[in-house]
Design a protein around this motif. Structure first.
Motif, PDB file in Angstrom:
ATOM      1  N   ALA A 245       0.833  -1.203   0.000  1.00 42.98           N
ATOM      2  CA  ALA A 245       0.000   0.000   0.000  1.00 42.98           C
ATOM      3  C   ALA A 245       0.866   1.252   0.000  1.00 42.98           C
ATOM      4  O   ALA A 245       0.555   2.243  -0.677  1.00 42.98           O
ATOM      5  N   LEU A 246       1.973   1.208   0.737  1.00 42.63           N
ATOM      6  CA  LEU A 246       2.893   2.340   0.746  1.00 42.63           C
ATOM      7  C   LEU A 246       3.522   2.522  -0.640  1.00 42.63           C
ATOM      8  O   LEU A 246       3.634   3.659  -1.135  1.00 42.63           O
ATOM      9  N   ARG A 247       3.918   1.430  -1.269  1.00 41.15           N
ATOM     10  CA  ARG A 247       4.509   1.507  -2.617  1.00 41.15           C
ATOM     11  C   ARG A 247       3.539   2.162  -3.606  1.00 41.15           C
ATOM     12  O   ARG A 247       3.921   2.993  -4.427  1.00 41.15           O
ATOM     13  N   GLN A 248       2.278   1.786  -3.508  1.00 37.04           N
ATOM     14  CA  GLN A 248       1.289   2.348  -4.419  1.00 37.04           C
ATOM     15  C   GLN A 248       1.098   3.838  -4.175  1.00 37.04           C
ATOM     16  O   GLN A 248       0.912   4.611  -5.127  1.00 37.04           O
ATOM     17  N   LEU A 249       1.144   4.240  -2.915  1.00 31.52           N
ATOM     18  CA  LEU A 249       1.045   5.663  -2.597  1.00 31.52           C
ATOM     19  C   LEU A 249       2.237   6.416  -3.174  1.00 31.52           C
ATOM     20  O   LEU A 249       2.082   7.455  -3.832  1.00 31.52           O
ATOM     21  N   LEU A 250       3.437   5.888  -2.968  1.00 32.76           N
ATOM     22  CA  LEU A 250       4.650   6.561  -3.445  1.00 32.76           C
ATOM     23  C   LEU A 250       4.714   6.596  -4.969  1.00 32.76           C
ATOM     24  O   LEU A 250       5.310   7.508  -5.550  1.00 32.76           O
TER      25      LEU A 250
ATOM     26  N   PRO B 100      14.250   0.300   2.978  1.00 33.23           N
ATOM     27  CA  PRO B 100      14.785   0.559   1.639  1.00 33.23           C
ATOM     28  C   PRO B 100      14.063   1.702   0.922  1.00 33.23           C
ATOM     29  O   PRO B 100      14.697   2.496   0.211  1.00 33.23           O
ATOM     30  N   LEU B 101      12.762   1.790   1.103  1.00 41.42           N
ATOM     31  CA  LEU B 101      12.017   2.880   0.476  1.00 41.42           C
ATOM     32  C   LEU B 101      12.397   4.218   1.080  1.00 41.42           C
ATOM     33  O   LEU B 101      12.526   5.223   0.368  1.00 41.42           O
TER      34      LEU B 101
ATOM     35  N   SER C 125      12.919  12.091  -1.457  1.00 43.56           N
ATOM     36  CA  SER C 125      12.126  13.266  -1.820  1.00 43.56           C
ATOM     37  C   SER C 125      10.651  13.079  -1.502  1.00 43.56           C
ATOM     38  O   SER C 125       9.888  14.051  -1.470  1.00 43.56           O
ATOM     39  N   LEU C 126      10.249  11.834  -1.259  1.00 44.03           N
ATOM     40  CA  LEU C 126       8.849  11.539  -0.958  1.00 44.03           C
ATOM     41  C   LEU C 126       8.632  11.138   0.497  1.00 44.03           C
ATOM     42  O   LEU C 126       7.569  11.415   1.067  1.00 44.03           O
TER      43      LEU C 126
ATOM     44  N   LEU D   6      19.798   6.751   9.637  1.00 45.29           N
ATOM     45  CA  LEU D   6      19.459   5.619   8.779  1.00 45.29           C
ATOM     46  C   LEU D   6      20.414   5.516   7.607  1.00 45.29           C
ATOM     47  O   LEU D   6      20.822   4.424   7.219  1.00 45.29           O
ATOM     48  N   ARG D   7      20.795   6.628   7.035  1.00 44.66           N
ATOM     49  CA  ARG D   7      21.774   6.581   5.949  1.00 44.66           C
ATOM     50  C   ARG D   7      23.131   6.126   6.474  1.00 44.66           C
ATOM     51  O   ARG D   7      23.810   5.321   5.849  1.00 44.66           O
TER      52      ARG D   7
END
Length: 316
Positions: free
Chosen positions: A203-208, A235-236, A242-243, A310-311
């Motif tokens: 669901a998050l992938r679809q939003l992004l 990973p996302l 930017s998102l 995180l990076r």
């Protein structure tokens, strides 16, 4: 049961930092000096996380206070002796109940000193269970159910009581799926049992994937836990900076905040007063309440700091 405010004083929500000295002075007088409650018991770690109210006389002097805890308990009700019997306690109590209603709570509880039981019963509270001792003083458990007529319209008939992991996972998924462009998350470890499921990640992938105009804000108390647990969002978060914007809390008061919060821009929210538990209140369409919670989140967000951990942890 809203009480008219008698003449001679006002009751308003307190700003904990600004009003701290006044709150402490009242409670020291009533509890520490008046009832010999030890100071280290009276002032606890939850105090900065509570919503306090303060009563003031017309000349601005602080005369009473009380608090609503994150889990819906009312406590630390204190009125200076010269102002007792003049309605101050009743107005403070109703103001705290009003705050609880605006948060979508279904009931409020408190620990009443036995001698004050009648006072709380007059305000709709019922006693339950056996008496017990707290700080050497006999108390009784009391609660007041906020019936349907008392719940504000902003919460609406769509308010959901979440009582289990299954329900918490389902409503979390629904909130991500129903997001139009914006999603806000405040959590200690991004709740892998709720948001780390394959369905929630998809669901998050679809939003992004909608790209331009999408903004996901993630505010964390323990960002390093995502790397340790290899959270599926990681990973996302590292790739789509930017998102997905990530911050960590930087102030001790926010680090101690026990709640977890998930918000979308379609009127949906899921609030858990205690992040360690699945129970909470939610709605898929309660814009008024969602807006209130969004304001709380935005204030937390502004106090947070960009999360570079995180990076660094991932070697990026």
């Amino acid at each position: 049961m809203s009480a008219a405010i008698p003449e001679g004083f006002t009751v308003e929500p307190a700003d904990y930092r600004r009003d701290f000295d006044s709150l402490r002075a009242i409670r020291d007088e009533v509890f520490v000096r008046g009832q010999s409650v030890p100071l280290d018991i009276e002032l606890d770690a939850l105090d900065p996380l509570c919503q306090h109210v303060i009563a003031r006389s017309t000349d601005g002097a602080a005369i009473g206070t009380g608090r609503l805890m994150p889990d819906g308990r009312i406590g630390r009700m204190a009125v200076l002796e010269t102002w007792r019997g003049r309605g101050v306690g009743g107005v403070m109590l109703e103001r705290l109940v009003e705050i609880a209603r605006t948060r979508g709570l279904q009931q409020v509880e408190l620990h009443s000193q036995v001698h004050a039981r009648d006072f709380y019963e007059r305000h709709g509270f019922e006693a339950y269970g056996d008496n017990f001792f707290e700080a050497g003083i006999e108390h009784v458990h009391m609660r007041r159910v906020l019936d349907e007529d008392e719940i504000p319209r902003s919460a609406g008939p769509e308010l959901l009581n979440i009582d289990s992991e299954h329900e918490a996972r389902e409503v979390s998924l629904q909130l991500v799926q129903r997001s139009r462009h914006r999603l806000s998350v405040f959590a200690r470890d991004l709740d892998p049992l709720l948001l780390g499921t394959p369905e929630a990640v998809e669901a998050l992938r679809q939003l992004l994937a909608r790209g331009r105009g999408v903004e996901v804000r993630v505010l964390l108390q323990e960002p390093a836990s995502l790397q340790r647990a290899q959270h599926p969002w990681l990973p996302l978060m590292q790739r789509l900076t930017s998102l997905i914007h990530v911050r960590h809390v930087s102030e001790p008061i926010d680090q101690q905040n026990p709640m977890a919060l998930l918000l979308n821009d379609a009127g949906g929210f899921f609030l858990r007063p205690l992040a360690s538990r699945f129970e909470g209140s939610a709605s898929l369409q309660a814009e008024g309440r969602r807006r209130q919670l969004q304001n709380e989140f935005d204030a937390l967000w502004e106090r947070g700091q960009p999360c570079t951990e995180l990076r660094a942890l991932s070697g990026l």
